[in-house]
Design an enzyme around this catalytic site. Structure first.
Site, mmCIF file in Angstrom:
data_model
loop_
_atom_site.group_PDB
_atom_site.id
_atom_site.type_symbol
_atom_site.label_atom_id
_atom_site.label_comp_id
_atom_site.label_asym_id
_atom_site.label_seq_id
_atom_site.Cartn_x
_atom_site.Cartn_y
_atom_site.Cartn_z
ATOM 1 C CE LYS A 51 11.187 19.902 -10.756
ATOM 2 N NZ LYS A 51 9.783 19.919 -11.174
ATOM 3 C CG HIS A 61 -1.663 -1.246 1.476
ATOM 4 N ND1 HIS A 61 -2.935 -1.504 1.030
ATOM 5 C CD2 HIS A 61 -1.264 -2.374 2.116
ATOM 6 C CE1 HIS A 61 -3.308 -2.728 1.398
ATOM 7 N NE2 HIS A 61 -2.294 -3.282 2.055
ATOM 8 C CD GLU A 88 8.375 12.825 -15.329
ATOM 9 O OE1 GLU A 88 7.354 13.507 -15.180
ATOM 10 O OE2 GLU A 88 9.513 13.325 -15.468
ATOM 11 C CB SER A 100 13.022 23.019 -14.373
ATOM 12 O OG SER A 100 12.221 24.182 -14.403
#
Ligand code: ARG
Length: 463
Positions: free
Chosen positions: A288, A161, A295, A282
């Site tokens: 970043k 979980h 992704e 970024s």
């Protein structure tokens, strides 16, 4: 693309050329030119067989053979001019062959149809993709095994979980993915074994009255045998669906690993550092470092599974034998194959380059009462307590620690005895995360001993 008004392949029955819209919806050359090499290989095998069986005379077969090699080299060097009016790769190649060698070209299509031709070409193309997926999966598995070997005894939190459950080893976690990709590999190999039969010689749908030798063409193209029903041979696309099915499951596995990399590389987790080579920055936030490759791999399942659904839907309800609907098979499979290979390669690169942060993994493993099960197991073993009661006592100890704002190993013996008076000093020996993973020596368990055995097994299998 050049244009011609009448069709030289079936012009005999037609008085007018097709409407531009008809040509646009009908043509597949824009995409099936990717099967040029397979088309020419199929034609060469067919022509050689026509010669060997005496159906076409040797001098014509030789002219066809040489002409096809010329066409192939024109295509490979980008000198070939594909024509939309000529609809597909089969007619483009044959028309060019006719320009180069003249009349003998007209004999190539004896005892053959575009129906068995396209089925053959596409099978050869998909077979190459299965082989590429095989290699890509093995490379990725090797990268994961290397990670597993390095961190066979590094501890990290195991989750259920996405809540801390029990400590596991980094090596064990890496090997879980090796198992998944091994099943993908076995699906790819099953599909290849099943699909490796030749449709060539089924002709349009019914076979042919010419004395062809289908064993010979099958062998020349590396197929195990000819398909034994001509109707099935021209209308079956199971091989493409099996590829898409195997690709979909593999892409699903890739997406799960990709998701873990996205989470693990975040500032909140810091379980891994992805290399600069597989990250982006970024344009506005200088701090970043984004896991874009992970992704995108996570997202690839969308188009790959989409292709699977699309082709299933195309094939559903089609009467035997060939229907033009089946031309819609290729773009789906091409796109799925391209993206699967890219995803496999990108994942291999990321896994090879990534650095697991051993200290962050261990710190995370030690928090969240991750050794509560070890404590319960100890109560069962040392005090002969029934597991249900041990679970209850442990729950009370967790609540106590939570109230004190500390972890289980930080409780004093007096604290523990306040909950259950038979608990002894010995309990502290099972509470550390290293003790916990070391104790899980059951077959398939997370202990470093078991992980190293599995690493050795995979190293042997993968060579
Ligand atoms: N371009 C066609 C396809 O991809 C080739 C087969 C055409 N056959 C036919 N009978 N029109 O399916």
């Amino acid at each position: 693309m050049s244009d011609t008004s009448s069709n030289q392949m079936w012009g005999g029955r037609f008085s007018a050329g097709p409407d531009a819209i008809m040509e646009a919806i009908n043509a597949s050359i824009g995409f099936d030119q990717r099967m040029a090499a397979q088309d020419i290989a199929g034609s060469r095998a067919h022509a050689a067989m026509l010669g060997a069986t005496g159906i076409v005379k040797p001098s014509d077969v030789e002219a066809i053979r040489k002409g096809l090699l010329t066409v192939l080299s024109e295509i490979e060097t980008g000198r070939f001019e594909f024509s939309t009016a000529l609809e597909d790769i089969h007619m483009n190649v044959e028309a060019r062959l006719t320009e180069i060698i003249g009349d003998p070209a007209g004999r190539l299509h004896t005892a053959r149809s575009r129906n068995d031709q396209v089925a053959t070409d596409f099978r050869l193309w998909v077979r190459d993709q299965l082989d590429a997926a095989d290699a890509g999966l093995q490379a990725l598995m090797k990268a994961l095994v290397t990670q597993a070997e390095a961190g066979a005894d590094w501890v990290m939190p195991g989750f259920t979980h996405l809540q801390t459950a029990q400590p596991v080893t980094w090596g064990h976690h890496m090997l879980a993915y090796v198992e998944m990709f091994a099943r993908d590999l076995s699906r790819v190999r099953d599909a290849r074994a099943r699909m490796n039969e030749s449709p060539l010689g089924a002709a349009a749908l019914a076979g042919t009255s010419f004395p062809i030798d289908r064993e010979m063409t099958a062998q020349a193209l590396g197929f195990d045998r000819p398909m034994s029903n001509s109707l099935d041979a021209v209308s079956d696309r199971d091989f493409a669906l099996e590829f898409l099915g195997a690709a979909s499951i593999c892409a699903m596995h890739l997406s799960r690993l990709a998701e873990e990399l996205v989470i693990w590389s975040s500032a909140q987790f810091r379980f891994v550092t992805l290399s600069d080579r597989f990250s982006t920055g970024s344009s506005i936030m200088p701090q970043k470092k984004n896991p874009d490759a992970a992704e995108l791999i996570r997202a690839k399942i969308g188009r790959i599974f989409g292709a699977n659904v699309a082709l299933m839907t195309v094939m559903k309800g089609l009467p035997l034998a060939y229907s033009k609907d089946m031309q819609e098979d290729k773009e789906q499979v091409f796109d799925a194959a391209d993206n699967l290979m890219l995803a496999l390669a990108a994942m291999e690169g990321m896994v090879k380059d990534m650095a697991a942060n051993r200290d962050s993994l261990e710190a995370a493993a030690s928090s969240g009462f991750s050794t509560a099960t070890d404590l319960a197991d100890w109560l069962v073993r040392a005090l002969d307590m029934p597991f249900r009661q041990a679970h209850h006592v442990t729950g009370a100890l967790v609540a106590l620690a939570e109230g004190k704002g500390c972890d289980l190993p930080d409780l004093t013996l007096a604290d523990m005895q306040g909950v259950h008076d038979e608990i002894t000093e010995e309990v502290f020996g099972v509470l550390g995360v290293h003790n916990s993973v070391a104790s899980r020596t059951s077959y398939g368990g997370t202990s470093p001993v078991r992980v190293r055995e599995q690493v050795a097994r995979w190293q042997e299998v993968l060579g």
